[in-house]
Scaffold this active site. Sequence first.
Site, PDB file in Angstrom:
ATOM      1  N   HIS A  14       0.822  -1.216   0.000  1.00 39.47           N
ATOM      2  CA  HIS A  14       0.000   0.000   0.000  1.00 39.47           C
ATOM      3  C   HIS A  14       0.857   1.267   0.000  1.00 39.47           C
ATOM      4  CE1 HIS A  14       0.973   0.849   4.198  1.00 39.47           C
ATOM      5  NE2 HIS A  14       0.809  -0.455   4.420  1.00 39.47           N
ATOM      6  N   GLY A  15       0.238   2.391  -0.350  1.00 37.94           N
ATOM      7  CA  GLY A  15       0.909   3.692  -0.288  1.00 37.94           C
ATOM      8  C   GLY A  15       1.149   4.124   1.153  1.00 37.94           C
ATOM      9  N   TRP A  19       1.432   7.006   9.795  1.00 39.88           N
ATOM     10  CA  TRP A  19       2.158   6.140  10.722  1.00 39.88           C
ATOM     11  C   TRP A  19       3.400   5.554  10.064  1.00 39.88           C
ATOM     12  CZ3 TRP A  19      -1.126   2.889  14.633  1.00 39.88           C
ATOM     13  CH2 TRP A  19      -1.824   3.762  15.474  1.00 39.88           C
ATOM     14  N   ASN A  20       3.367   5.278   8.748  1.00 40.99           N
ATOM     15  CA  ASN A  20       4.596   4.875   8.049  1.00 40.99           C
ATOM     16  C   ASN A  20       5.621   5.987   8.184  1.00 40.99           C
ATOM     17  OD1 ASN A  20       2.751   3.415   5.351  1.00 40.99           O
ATOM     18  ND2 ASN A  20       3.917   2.283   6.872  1.00 40.99           N
ATOM     19  N   GLY A  27       0.157  -2.552  12.206  1.00 40.82           N
ATOM     20  CA  GLY A  27      -0.580  -3.783  12.429  1.00 40.82           C
ATOM     21  C   GLY A  27      -1.957  -3.694  11.800  1.00 40.82           C
ATOM     22  N   ARG A  63      -5.912   1.296   3.929  1.00 42.89           N
ATOM     23  CA  ARG A  63      -4.711   1.765   3.232  1.00 42.89           C
ATOM     24  C   ARG A  63      -4.391   0.902   2.017  1.00 42.89           C
ATOM     25  NH1 ARG A  63      -3.292  -0.058   8.379  1.00 42.89           N
ATOM     26  NH2 ARG A  63      -1.745  -1.737   8.507  1.00 42.89           N
ATOM     27  N   GLU A  87      -2.621  -7.038   7.424  1.00 43.00           N
ATOM     28  CA  GLU A  87      -1.346  -6.997   8.129  1.00 43.00           C
ATOM     29  C   GLU A  87      -1.446  -7.840   9.395  1.00 43.00           C
ATOM     30  OE1 GLU A  87       1.790  -6.844   8.195  1.00 43.00           O
ATOM     31  OE2 GLU A  87       2.154  -4.714   7.826  1.00 43.00           O
ATOM     32  N   HIS A  89      -1.497  -8.874  13.249  1.00 41.88           N
ATOM     33  CA  HIS A  89      -1.942  -8.212  14.476  1.00 41.88           C
ATOM     34  C   HIS A  89      -0.717  -8.143  15.371  1.00 41.88           C
ATOM     35  CE1 HIS A  89      -3.781  -7.346  18.274  1.00 41.88           C
ATOM     36  NE2 HIS A  89      -4.896  -7.053  17.634  1.00 41.88           N
ATOM     37  N   TYR A  90      -0.278  -6.917  15.676  1.00 37.54           N
ATOM     38  CA  TYR A  90       0.982  -6.723  16.402  1.00 37.54           C
ATOM     39  C   TYR A  90       0.793  -6.447  17.888  1.00 37.54           C
ATOM     40  CZ  TYR A  90       5.679  -6.771  14.358  1.00 37.54           C
ATOM     41  OH  TYR A  90       6.924  -7.132  13.920  1.00 37.54           O
TER      42      TYR A  90
END
Length: 188
Positions: A14-15, A19-20, A27, A63, A87, A89-90
Amino acid sequence: MTTLIEKSFFFLRHGETDWNKEGRYQGQKDIPLNSTGLAQAEKARDQLTNQTISTIHSSSLSRALKTARIVNSKRDAPLFSHTSLCECHYGELEGQLKNDATVDQRWREGDTPTGAESYTEFSARILKALNKILSAKGTVLVVAHRAVFWPISEAIGFDVNSNLSNAQPLLLQAPSLQHKAWKVIEIS
C-alpha cells in the site's frame, strides 16, 4: 512452512500513511493513506498500466484497499477484499514507535509481542489465502502490507530483510524452464 503455488503474480504494498512516515507499528489499526500515499498509488497505477492483470486482491484494511481502488481506477478489473490478507496483528506494539530494529526479526523467529499474532500463524494465514487466490485463472495483483511480503519472500527464497517500498509494484515471476528460481522484478 506452507509452499506457494508456482504461478507468477504482481505484488504491491500500500501507499504511505502518516504512521509509516512517523515510523509506527500499524498492524491491524486501520490507518488511511496520506497525500504522499495517494500520489504513490496513482504512480503505481501508471506503472502497471501496460501489465495484464485479470483480478486484484487486496487486504481489507483501508490503506491497501484504497491503493487497490486507485490502481484499478483506469482498469476496472474485478477487485476482491480479503481479511486474510490483512497486516499482522501486532498486539501491544500497534501505534508504538519502532525504536528497536530487532523486533521484526525476533517476531519472525518466534518471540511474539504481547497480544500479537504469532509469526507462524500469520505466515500460514497469508500463504493459505495466497494459494487460494493463485489457484484461479489469470494473472493477479495482490495489494497488501510489508509484513505480508515476508512469508511470501520465505516461500520463494527471496531476502526477507530486503526493503519493500510503499507502492512499488513487483512482478514475482515463478520458476520456469528459462530460470529455475523465483525472480522478483520491480515494475517501473
